[in-house]
Motif scaffolding. Structure first.
Motif, mmCIF file in Angstrom:
data_model
loop_
_atom_site.group_PDB
_atom_site.id
_atom_site.type_symbol
_atom_site.label_atom_id
_atom_site.label_comp_id
_atom_site.label_asym_id
_atom_site.label_seq_id
_atom_site.Cartn_x
_atom_site.Cartn_y
_atom_site.Cartn_z
ATOM 1 N N GLU A 162 0.831 -1.205 0.000
ATOM 2 C CA GLU A 162 0.000 0.000 0.000
ATOM 3 C C GLU A 162 0.867 1.257 0.000
ATOM 4 O O GLU A 162 0.524 2.266 -0.618
ATOM 5 N N TRP A 163 1.985 1.189 0.727
ATOM 6 C CA TRP A 163 2.881 2.356 0.790
ATOM 7 C C TRP A 163 3.469 2.635 -0.593
ATOM 8 O O TRP A 163 3.552 3.778 -1.036
ATOM 9 N N ILE A 164 3.851 1.546 -1.269
ATOM 10 C CA ILE A 164 4.418 1.695 -2.619
ATOM 11 C C ILE A 164 3.428 2.410 -3.539
ATOM 12 O O ILE A 164 3.785 3.375 -4.224
ATOM 13 N N ILE A 165 2.174 1.962 -3.529
ATOM 14 C CA ILE A 165 1.223 2.600 -4.446
ATOM 15 C C ILE A 165 0.817 3.990 -3.955
ATOM 16 O O ILE A 165 0.473 4.855 -4.753
ATOM 17 N N GLN A 166 0.887 4.204 -2.637
ATOM 18 C CA GLN A 166 0.639 5.563 -2.148
ATOM 19 C C GLN A 166 1.719 6.505 -2.668
ATOM 20 O O GLN A 166 1.431 7.616 -3.126
ATOM 21 N N LEU A 167 2.975 6.059 -2.615
ATOM 22 C CA LEU A 167 4.073 6.888 -3.137
ATOM 23 C C LEU A 167 3.916 7.116 -4.631
ATOM 24 O O LEU A 167 4.260 8.167 -5.158
#
Lengths: 470, 213
Positions: free
Chosen positions: A139-144
């Motif tokens: 989720e963090w990857i796609i948030q970034l």
């Protein structure tokens, strides 16, 4: 509001199919999940009986949903949790913002939650000056990257290690090499650890709400579900109202099938049940726990033709099994749910007219029904949605005309024979090696192949066999 | 004006299908001849580590070996049996100790920089190599979470077959937090490559010790 027209779906599907890296990423991930699932379920005694039990539990629970929700609320309050009811995304977001502002929150850490994707909570938090940080690595990857999740379980499975290294490099301010995935993970651990310890509130979804004790159950592998509910002084859980298990015995059935069906693990690394805030004498834990029960269209599905979809436990097995998902990828379905469950759920949550393409994003092969731990008849639900489109006159006039014409031809065998006879002649310029090359408009990605009409029909051969001529 | 609560409850009730009886609880189909053997094997399969020793004294000896092997300098321990009442600092004087809920200083900051966190567990599920840890007086959440290595000392009498035997024997009401731990923290979110130790401990070690004659 998510919407996917036929044109939208064709465009994004064609883009996904043409993307070689994406195709290999989806193939690899779904294959790993599929083989893992088969292996994990094979180790379980009486797995068919267990799946029947889950089906029976889910269906009986939804028949008395209101009673179970009242019990959940009563028990959660008795344990010291605050319980809020939200009819829609706006109400849910307002509760979260009110709670956050009441506690003067500036930084919110989040564990992966499809419900918060559904209500677009991150955007609302940002608008209110509260920074949401996704802490599930995917989720963090796609948030970034500023993208929506492409899979219920593996939100970033469409991202390559090079893309991840680039995103992380931007965060740490130096160039990280893409070939060392453990190192990239360690960087994420270091950066997110700071956020966990500094956060004013933790926001989670809920895999299960256990009614008999008012507990919210979170399942994670990384430990972010634990941290979000342990480190910050305030925990807010957003839970779809259908995620109720009346008892812990019922929740055990759910948990026994959830990880095995989704990632192929016997159990995810961490299954955490939160029953109210920290008690007297607890050395740590949140001082306040809030639970937002999210309706957002679910209550109206109870008792409808489509209520079977509420039995879903969000394992993602149907995505991994679906030949259409494997080609078009998660982003073709809109935000946030994809795959067969998304093709049913998105039109029900966000309108059939707005998502007319999704019930057609299926070959009706039945693979999703085969793998669903709750045995949800997804093909039946997809067909029902398609029938509703016809009933509600959502087809274009051209399509209606064509379908009526086809129905007429199929009702008249002589006409059918005459037309296929003509087809054999007129297909000649398009036929190559027994296959038809479709015009570009019908075949945007250039990958679609249709068999040409055979030189002779089965019926004419059959007549000869019958008459002893062959 | 009708409240959101009543509106949601009304709408989830008005068309609900006729409710049959709720299905009776599922009973475990598992029968393991050797619960500790199965526990050790299952935990090893998910990158955890476990061993069985005959007594509590042997468990502390094994713990000493592990602390030395890890080179632990800072260790945080839950104030619960079998640790409560044991003078850890006297036994391992070179280590900086913090007892949850008892030692002075910030528990959270200590945990975040600790090499090892020590706990026991309420139950151990043999089928999946799962420990059930809970919050309570002296039982911190962060001790088993923020540290690099989590080591648990668990009497073999706490072993049970699986989730179903555990819920069947569960006592109500539950503590504020129950966590079922099955291995070290891990992820496969980057290209499906397994990486160990994302947010939680990088190593998860269970020492099962004999407490029955």
């Amino acid at each position: 509001m998510s919407s996917v027209s036929f044109k939208d779906f064709r465009t994004s599907a064609a883009r996904a199919i043409a993307d070689v890296r994406l195709q290999s990423a989806i193939d690899g991930a779904t294959l790993t999940f599929r083989t893992g699932r088969v292996k994990a379920l094979a180790d379980l005694p009486d797995v068919d009986g267990l799946r029947d039990q889950l089906k029976a539990i889910r269906s009986a629970t939804l028949a008395r949903l209101a009673d179970h929700l009242e019990m959940f609320e009563q028990q959660a309050r008795a344990a010291g949790s605050h319980v809020y009811w939200a009819r829609d995304a706006a109400e849910a977001n307002r509760f979260v913002l009110d709670i956050a502002q009441q506690h003067g929150a500036k930084l919110a850490v989040k564990s992966k939650s499809m419900a918060t994707e559904e209500i677009h909570l991150n955007a609302e938090l940002q608008n209110a000056g509260i920074t949401p940080v996704e802490t599930d690595l995917g989720e963090w990857i796609i948030q970034l990257a500023g993208e929506p999740p492409s899979h219920i379980i593996g939100p970033a499975l469409h991202k390559t290690r090079e893309q991840v290294a680039e995103l992380f490099s931007r965060e740490v301010g130096r160039t990280l090499p893409p070939d060392d995935i453990p190192m990239l993970t360690a960087e994420a651990r270091r950066l997110l650890r700071e956020q966990f310890l500094a956060a004013d509130i933790g926001i989670s979804g809920a895999n299960i709400g256990v009614a008999e004790t008012g507990s919210v159950v979170l399942v994670t592998n990384e430990g972010n579900g634990r941290l979000v509910t342990s480190a910050p002084p305030v925990h807010i859980a957003i839970m779809g109202i259908e995620k109720i298990a009346p008892t812990w015995d019922d929740a055990a059935v759910w948990l026994a099938l959830l990880a095995r069906s989704s990632t192929g693990q016997p159990m995810s690394c961490y299954t955490t049940a939160i029953t109210g805030p920290a008690r007297d004498g607890d050395p740590d834990g949140p001082r306040e726990v809030y639970i937002v029960l999210l309706d957002n269209g679910r209550a109206d599905l109870v008792g409808s033709d489509y209520d079977e979809i509420l039995q879903c436990i969000r394992c993602g097995a149907c995505l991994n099994a679906c030949p259409v998902y494997q080609e078009v990828g998660g982003h073709s379905y809109g935000v946030p749910y994809s795959g067969p469950v998304g093709a049913v759920l998105m039109p029900l949550l966000y309108g059939l007219a707005e998502n007319e393409a999704l019930p057609h994003a299926s070959s009706l092969c039945g693979a999703c029904l085969d793998v669903c731990p709750a045995r949800i008849d997804l093909p039946r639900l997809l067909l029902k949605l398609r029938a509703e489109e016809v009933r509600e006159h959502m087809l274009t006039p051209q399509e209606r005309l064509l379908e009526n014409a086809v129905a007429f031809v199929l009702r008249h065998p002589r006409l059918y024979r005459a037309l296929t006879g003509l087809g054999r002649i007129f297909q000649r310029p398009l036929a190559r090696g027994g296959l038809l090359r479709l015009p570009r408009r019908l075949n945007p990605a250039g990958e679609r192949q249709l068999p040409a009409l055979a030189k002779r029909s089965f019926r004419s051969m059959w007549n000869e066999i019958k008459d002893g001529q062959l | 004006m009708i409240t959101a609560r009543d509106d949601i409850l009304k709408r989830s009730k008005q068309r609900a299908r006729a409710a049959g009886d709720h299905p009776p609880a599922w009973r475990s189909r598992r029968q393991f001849d050797d619960l500790s053997r199965r526990f050790v094997d299952s935990l090893a399969a998910v990158h955890g580590e476990a061993c069985v020793v005959p007594s509590l004294e042997a468990a502390f000896a094994r713990l000493g070996d592990l602390l030395a092997e890890i080179g632990a300098g800072r260790v945080v321990v839950n104030d619960e049996p079998p640790f409560s009442g044991v003078d850890m600092a006297a036994r391992w004087p070179d280590i900086e100790w913090h007892v949850a809920g008892r030692s002075a200083g910030d528990l959270r900051a200590f945990c975040a920089a600790a090499d090892v966190g020590l706990s026991s567990a309420d139950a151990a599920l043999a089928e999946t190599g799962t420990l059930v840890v809970t919050s309570g007086p002296g039982r911190s959440r962060l001790v088993t979470l923020l540290v690099s290595v989590h080591i648990a000392l668990v009497p073999v009498s706490r072993l049970t077959a699986d989730l179903f035997t555990w819920t069947a024997g569960r006592s109500t009401p539950p503590p504020a937090m129950i966590t079922l731990i099955s291995g070290p923290s891990k992820t496969a979110d980057i290209e499906q490559v397994m990486a160990i130790g994302v947010h939680g401990p990088k190593r998860f070690i269970v020492i099962l010790y004999g407490d029955e004659d």
